[in-house]
Design an enzyme around this catalytic site. Structure first.
Site, PDB file in Angstrom:
ATOM      1  CB  SER A  73       1.192   8.904  -4.306  1.00 22.81           C
ATOM      2  OG  SER A  73       0.445  10.082  -4.361  1.00 22.81           O
TER       3      SER A  73
ATOM      4  CE1 TYR B  66       5.354  11.198  -1.145  1.00 23.06           C
ATOM      5  CE2 TYR B  66       3.731  11.593  -2.942  1.00 23.06           C
ATOM      6  CZ  TYR B  66       4.048  10.993  -1.928  1.00 23.06           C
ATOM      7  OH  TYR B  66       3.252  10.314  -1.248  1.00 23.06           O
TER       8      TYR B  66
END
Length: 249
Positions: free
Chosen positions: A141, A155
């Site tokens: 990401s 995350y």
């Protein structure tokens, strides 16, 4: 004629399901796994209706079950004879600011996004080493490029770990094995669909995944997708002071 076989984890929805559709359209046979088998069955039927010449095999898999990961990957390899590409895509977007009483959510995210990715990488590379070839694709990401605040802290850390894991494998230079890390920006999916305030630069799943598939097909070492605006944003994230990073993301 098949262009090869791709195994995709977390394929029942979101980016995984859309990758399955697009790779099938390019002529690949697919091994799809996820926890929700009813979604997989529906996806398989959809793909075969559009591409009846393809082979699509589905299996239930909870990626946090290490033994099951190895078993399912080996079953796909035995069924297809070879696995040309494994896309480590299964992930979780839970999280809370550290110290606010939601260690359970942060731990679950860490287990699914990193520890399970480690097991999937081990299982994939076991197959690739035996075959003498393969393409390992890790879905990271853009949030992995810097430490992120609040609900994104855990995350982002797990996705940075995924990228580092892939780089370590690449550094080993295993004969016949390519390794790619894909850094998606904001792509609409089931994971973020319920977010009240959609972030800037959000694109639909088909557009975003098309950029991912293009980068994967080129076997790019790393790719920020879609290219605009995430290539320049990715560079900026690496060098800007943290207060500016907070505003940018």
């Amino acid at each position: 004629m098949s262009r090869g076989t791709i195994l995709i984890t977390g394929a029942s929805s979101g980016l995984g399901a859309e990758m399955a559709r697009q790779f099938a359209g390019l002529g690949y046979d697919l091994g799809l796994c996820a926890r929700r088998t009813e979604r997989l069955d529906e996806l398989r039927a959809e793909i075969l209706a559009a591409h009846p010449d393809r082979t699509v095999s589905v299996r239930r898999l909870d990626v946090t079950d290490d033994a099951a990961v190895f078993t399912v990957f080996d079953e796909f390899a035995a069924e297809f004879g070879t696995i040309d590409r494994v896309i480590v895509n299964a992930g979780l977007g839970k999280g809370a600011p550290l110290g606010t009483g939601r260690h359970d959510a942060n731990r679950e995210t860490a287990v699914v996004n990193f520890l399970a990715a480690l097991a999937q990488s081990e299982a994939a590379l076991k197959i690739f080493r035996a075959q003498g070839s393969g393409h390992l694709v890790m879905i990271s990401s853009v949030s992995a490029l810097r430490g992120m605040p609040k609900t994104l802290t855990t995350y982002a850390a797990t996705k940075a770990g995924v990228a580092a894991l892939a780089e370590g494998v690449r550094a080993e230079a295993i004969a016949g094995v390519d390794v790619s890390v894909i850094y998606p920006g904001y792509i609409r999916s089931e994971m973020n669909d319920r977010v009240k305030h959609q972030p800037k630069f959000m694109v639909d799943a088909e557009t975003g995944v098309r950029a991912m598939v293009t980068a994967i097909e080129k076997r790019r070492v790393r790719a920020y997708v879609p290219g605009w605006p995430w290539r320049p944003v990715g560079f900026a994230l690496r060098v800007l002071p943290l207060p500016l990073v907070r505003k940018l993301m």
